[in-house]
Motif scaffolding. Structure first.
Motif, PDB file in Angstrom:
ATOM      1  N   GLY A 125      30.426 -25.006  -7.224  1.00 13.59           N
ATOM      2  CA  GLY A 125      31.416 -24.481  -8.146  1.00 13.59           C
ATOM      3  C   GLY A 125      32.054 -25.505  -9.057  1.00 13.59           C
ATOM      4  O   GLY A 125      32.911 -25.160  -9.880  1.00 13.59           O
ATOM      5  N   ALA A 126      31.645 -26.773  -8.947  1.00 14.18           N
ATOM      6  CA  ALA A 126      32.283 -27.830  -9.725  1.00 14.18           C
ATOM      7  C   ALA A 126      31.777 -27.889 -11.166  1.00 14.18           C
ATOM      8  O   ALA A 126      32.477 -28.389 -12.045  1.00 14.18           O
ATOM      9  CB  ALA A 126      32.056 -29.188  -9.052  1.00 14.18           C
ATOM     10  N   SER A 127      30.575 -27.386 -11.393  1.00  7.59           N
ATOM     11  CA  SER A 127      29.956 -27.510 -12.714  1.00  7.59           C
ATOM     12  C   SER A 127      29.447 -26.159 -13.197  1.00  7.59           C
ATOM     13  O   SER A 127      29.188 -25.244 -12.411  1.00  7.59           O
ATOM     14  CB  SER A 127      28.786 -28.496 -12.677  1.00  7.59           C
ATOM     15  OG  SER A 127      29.193 -29.764 -12.231  1.00  7.59           O
TER      16      SER A 127
ATOM     17  N   TRP B  16      29.049 -28.627 -17.861  1.00  6.05           N
ATOM     18  CA  TRP B  16      30.501 -28.691 -18.039  1.00  6.05           C
ATOM     19  C   TRP B  16      31.193 -28.888 -16.700  1.00  6.05           C
ATOM     20  O   TRP B  16      30.719 -28.409 -15.661  1.00  6.05           O
ATOM     21  CB  TRP B  16      31.017 -27.391 -18.645  1.00  6.05           C
ATOM     22  CG  TRP B  16      30.281 -26.889 -19.842  1.00  6.05           C
ATOM     23  CD1 TRP B  16      29.070 -26.232 -19.845  1.00  6.05           C
ATOM     24  CD2 TRP B  16      30.680 -26.990 -21.203  1.00  6.05           C
ATOM     25  NE1 TRP B  16      28.703 -25.927 -21.128  1.00  6.05           N
ATOM     26  CE2 TRP B  16      29.663 -26.374 -21.986  1.00  6.05           C
ATOM     27  CE3 TRP B  16      31.788 -27.535 -21.853  1.00  6.05           C
ATOM     28  CZ2 TRP B  16      29.745 -26.285 -23.374  1.00  6.05           C
ATOM     29  CZ3 TRP B  16      31.868 -27.444 -23.240  1.00  6.05           C
ATOM     30  CH2 TRP B  16      30.853 -26.826 -23.977  1.00  6.05           C
ATOM     31  N   ASP B  17      32.322 -29.563 -16.712  1.00  2.35           N
ATOM     32  CA  ASP B  17      33.201 -29.640 -15.556  1.00  2.35           C
ATOM     33  C   ASP B  17      33.999 -28.339 -15.511  1.00  2.35           C
ATOM     34  O   ASP B  17      34.718 -28.010 -16.452  1.00  2.35           O
ATOM     35  CB  ASP B  17      34.138 -30.839 -15.680  1.00  2.35           C
ATOM     36  CG  ASP B  17      35.004 -31.044 -14.454  1.00  2.35           C
ATOM     37  OD1 ASP B  17      35.777 -30.134 -14.112  1.00  2.35           O
ATOM     38  OD2 ASP B  17      34.937 -32.133 -13.853  1.00  2.35           O
ATOM     39  N   ALA B  18      33.876 -27.586 -14.414  1.00  2.00           N
ATOM     40  CA  ALA B  18      34.513 -26.280 -14.336  1.00  2.00           C
ATOM     41  C   ALA B  18      36.034 -26.366 -14.315  1.00  2.00           C
ATOM     42  O   ALA B  18      36.715 -25.410 -14.701  1.00  2.00           O
ATOM     43  CB  ALA B  18      34.017 -25.529 -13.102  1.00  2.00           C
ATOM     44  N   GLN B  19      36.594 -27.505 -13.875  1.00  2.00           N
ATOM     45  CA  GLN B  19      38.042 -27.655 -13.818  1.00  2.00           C
ATOM     46  C   GLN B  19      38.630 -28.102 -15.154  1.00  2.00           C
ATOM     47  O   GLN B  19      39.595 -27.520 -15.640  1.00  2.00           O
ATOM     48  CB  GLN B  19      38.409 -28.666 -12.722  1.00  2.00           C
ATOM     49  CG  GLN B  19      38.114 -28.173 -11.317  1.00  2.00           C
ATOM     50  CD  GLN B  19      38.942 -26.970 -10.934  1.00  2.00           C
ATOM     51  OE1 GLN B  19      40.128 -26.874 -11.252  1.00  2.00           O
ATOM     52  NE2 GLN B  19      38.304 -26.010 -10.250  1.00  2.00           N
ATOM     53  N   THR B  20      38.019 -29.136 -15.749  1.00  2.00           N
ATOM     54  CA  THR B  20      38.566 -29.673 -17.004  1.00  2.00           C
ATOM     55  C   THR B  20      38.034 -28.934 -18.220  1.00  2.00           C
ATOM     56  O   THR B  20      38.579 -29.065 -19.315  1.00  2.00           O
ATOM     57  CB  THR B  20      38.221 -31.156 -17.144  1.00  2.00           C
ATOM     58  OG1 THR B  20      36.789 -31.299 -17.321  1.00  2.00           O
ATOM     59  CG2 THR B  20      38.665 -31.932 -15.924  1.00  2.00           C
ATOM     60  N   ARG B  21      36.920 -28.186 -18.039  1.00  4.53           N
ATOM     61  CA  ARG B  21      36.275 -27.438 -19.116  1.00  4.53           C
ATOM     62  C   ARG B  21      35.725 -28.352 -20.200  1.00  4.53           C
ATOM     63  O   ARG B  21      35.540 -27.940 -21.336  1.00  4.53           O
ATOM     64  CB  ARG B  21      37.219 -26.380 -19.707  1.00  4.53           C
ATOM     65  CG  ARG B  21      37.740 -25.383 -18.667  1.00  4.53           C
ATOM     66  CD  ARG B  21      38.631 -24.333 -19.279  1.00  4.53           C
ATOM     67  NE  ARG B  21      39.832 -24.899 -19.874  1.00  4.53           N
ATOM     68  CZ  ARG B  21      40.886 -25.287 -19.186  1.00  4.53           C
ATOM     69  NH1 ARG B  21      40.907 -25.183 -17.859  1.00  4.53           N
ATOM     70  NH2 ARG B  21      41.940 -25.771 -19.800  1.00  4.53           N
ATOM     71  N   GLN B  22      35.431 -29.592 -19.829  1.00  5.65           N
ATOM     72  CA  GLN B  22      34.864 -30.556 -20.763  1.00  5.65           C
ATOM     73  C   GLN B  22      33.375 -30.757 -20.471  1.00  5.65           C
ATOM     74  O   GLN B  22      32.940 -30.639 -19.328  1.00  5.65           O
ATOM     75  CB  GLN B  22      35.589 -31.900 -20.653  1.00  5.65           C
ATOM     76  CG  GLN B  22      37.064 -31.838 -20.987  1.00  5.65           C
ATOM     77  CD  GLN B  22      37.323 -31.399 -22.416  1.00  5.65           C
ATOM     78  OE1 GLN B  22      36.744 -31.936 -23.358  1.00  5.65           O
ATOM     79  NE2 GLN B  22      38.189 -30.410 -22.571  1.00  5.65           N
ATOM     80  N   THR B  23      32.624 -31.075 -21.529  1.00  5.44           N
ATOM     81  CA  THR B  23      31.209 -31.394 -21.349  1.00  5.44           C
ATOM     82  C   THR B  23      31.078 -32.696 -20.571  1.00  5.44           C
ATOM     83  O   THR B  23      31.694 -33.700 -20.906  1.00  5.44           O
ATOM     84  CB  THR B  23      30.504 -31.548 -22.707  1.00  5.44           C
ATOM     85  OG1 THR B  23      30.591 -30.318 -23.434  1.00  5.44           O
ATOM     86  CG2 THR B  23      29.038 -31.893 -22.519  1.00  5.44           C
ATOM     87  N   VAL B  24      30.272 -32.686 -19.520  1.00  9.38           N
ATOM     88  CA  VAL B  24      30.020 -33.910 -18.763  1.00  9.38           C
ATOM     89  C   VAL B  24      28.600 -34.407 -18.976  1.00  9.38           C
ATOM     90  O   VAL B  24      28.298 -35.572 -18.704  1.00  9.38           O
ATOM     91  CB  VAL B  24      30.275 -33.702 -17.250  1.00  9.38           C
ATOM     92  CG1 VAL B  24      31.741 -33.453 -16.999  1.00  9.38           C
ATOM     93  CG2 VAL B  24      29.439 -32.564 -16.688  1.00  9.38           C
ATOM     94  N   LEU B  25      27.736 -33.538 -19.476  1.00  6.23           N
ATOM     95  CA  LEU B  25      26.370 -33.942 -19.768  1.00  6.23           C
ATOM     96  C   LEU B  25      25.812 -33.013 -20.838  1.00  6.23           C
ATOM     97  O   LEU B  25      25.822 -31.791 -20.686  1.00  6.23           O
ATOM     98  CB  LEU B  25      25.508 -33.858 -18.500  1.00  6.23           C
ATOM     99  CG  LEU B  25      24.211 -34.659 -18.463  1.00  6.23           C
ATOM    100  CD1 LEU B  25      24.495 -36.159 -18.626  1.00  6.23           C
ATOM    101  CD2 LEU B  25      23.490 -34.416 -17.146  1.00  6.23           C
TER     102      LEU B  25
END
Length: 297
Positions: A189-191, A204-213
Motif C-alpha cells: 500500500g505504500a506505492s 508514486w508515494d501513496a502518502q506524499t502523492r509525489q512521483t518517486v520513479l
C-alpha cells in the motif's frame, strides 16, 4: 486461449490462481482453467454492450463486471449465474470495477466522471457518487487495507479518495501529460503505479502523492494496463504497441521483455500477475487471452 469473438478488454486471476476471468467487446465474460487454458463453462451473458472490466471478490466466489451498458453486474463464479439485479446509477459507460479487500464493497468508475461505491451483498449504492475528476474515469483500485481508493482519469490525473467518507484525499496526482489508463497499489500500500496515454509509467508515494520513479519509458504507444507483482518487486505493463514489459519497481529498469504479446491496432488491453507471481495473463485486441511465464531470471 480462443473463444471471444471481439477484443479482450480485461483479464483477472482468481485469488487461488486456478481460474482466469476475461471480459470482451463481444458482451460476454469467460472463465478459464488457468492450468489447461480450457473454458470451464459457457460464457456469462447478461450485459447488452461491451464488458470493460472484471474483478474477482477476495474469496473468489463472486465476479463483478462493468459495461458500456452503464451497469455493474455480479456473478456466481461456481454456477455462472447472475446475482441479483444489475447495479444501476451511472449515466455513462462504466469502464472499471474493483472489490474492496474485505469483499464488502465494490467501486466503479464511469465516463460520467464519477465513481460509485456499492454494497456487495445487496447491490445498493453507498452514498452519493464521488465527484472530482473533470473527465472520464478509466481505472480504479482499492488500497490493500481498504481505506483508500485510487482512480485514473482522462483529465490526466490520479485522485485518492477516503473509502469511508467518500471524500478526496489531498490534491490530484499530476505528472502525466495525457489520460491515465491504469492505476494499481503495491501489495504494502505504500506505492501506486500508473500507466498513461503519454506512453509512460510512473510510481508514486501513496502518502506524499509525489512521483518517486518516472517517467518509465519504453512503450511506443499508450500504456493501458499496469500491475505490481505479489511481492511488490516488479511491475508488469501492457500497451497498445502490443508488447508486455516487466520493470524493477525500485530502479525502473526493464528486467524482462518486451514481448510481442498481441496483434491488432490496439495491442494489449489488460495484464495481471497470478497470485503466486509465477505467471501473467494478458488480453488483447486480437481477441485472445494468453498466459505467460511471469518469473524474472
Amino acid at each position: 486461449m480462443q473463444g471471444h469473438s471481439n477484443y479482450v478488454t480485461s483479464v483477472s486471476f482468481s485469488p487461488d490462481g486456478l481460474q482466469i476471468a476475461s471480459g470482451s467487446g463481444d458482451n460476454t465474460i469467460r472463465i478459464w482453467d488457468a492450468h489447461t487454458g480450457k473454458e470451464i463453462r459457457e460464457p456469462l451473458r447478461g450485459h447488452t454492450f461491451n464488458v470493460n472490466s472484471v474483478s474477482f471478490s477476495p474469496d473468489g466466489k463472486c465476479l463483478a463486471s462493468a459495461s458500456y451498458d452503464k451497469t455493474v453486474r455480479l456473478w456466481d463464479v461456481e454456477t455462472g449465474q447472475r446475482i441479483g439485479q444489475p447495479l444501476e446509477g451511472h449515466v455513462g459507460w462504466v469502464m472499471c470495477v474493483a472489490f474492496s479487500p474485505d469483499g464488502n464493497r465494490i467501486v466503479s468508475g464511469s465516463l460520467d466522471h464519477t465513481l460509485q461505491l456499492w454494497a456487495a451483498q445487496t447491490g445498493q449504492a453507498i452514498g452519493e457518487p464521488l465527484r472530482g475528476h473533470s473527465h472520464r474515469i478509466w481505472s480504479v483500485a482499492f488500497s490493500p487495507d481498504g481505506k483508500h481508493i485510487a482512480s485514473g482519469s482522462a483529465d490526466n490525473t490520479i485522485r485518492l479518495w477516503d473509502a469511508e467518507t467518500c471524500q478526496p484525499v489531498g490534491d490530484p496526482l499530476r505528472g502525466h501529460d495525457s489520460s491515465v489508463w491504469s492505476v494499481a497499489y503495491s501489495p504494502d500500500g505504500a506505492s501506486i503505479v500508473s500507466g498513461s496515454d503519454d506512453m509512460t509509467i510512473r510510481i508514486w508515494d501513496a502518502q506524499t502523492r509525489q512521483t518517486v520513479l518516472g517517467s518509465l519509458q519504453g512503450h511506443e504507444k499508450a500504456v493501458t494496463s499496469v500491475a505490481f507483482s505479489p511481492d511488490g518487486q516488479y511491475i508488469v505493463s501492457g500497451s497498445w504497441d502490443g508488447r508486455i514489459r516487466i520493470w524493477d519497481a525500485q530502479t525502473g529498469q526493464t528486467v524482462a521483455g518486451p514481448w510481442q504479446a498481441h496483434g491488432g491496432e490496439y495491442g494489449v488491453f489488460s495484464v495481471a500477475f497470478s497470485p503466486d507471481g509465477k505467471h501473467l495473463v494478458s488480453g488483447g485486441h486480437d481477441k485472445l487471452v494468453k498466459i505467460w511465464d511471469g518469473e524474472v531470471d
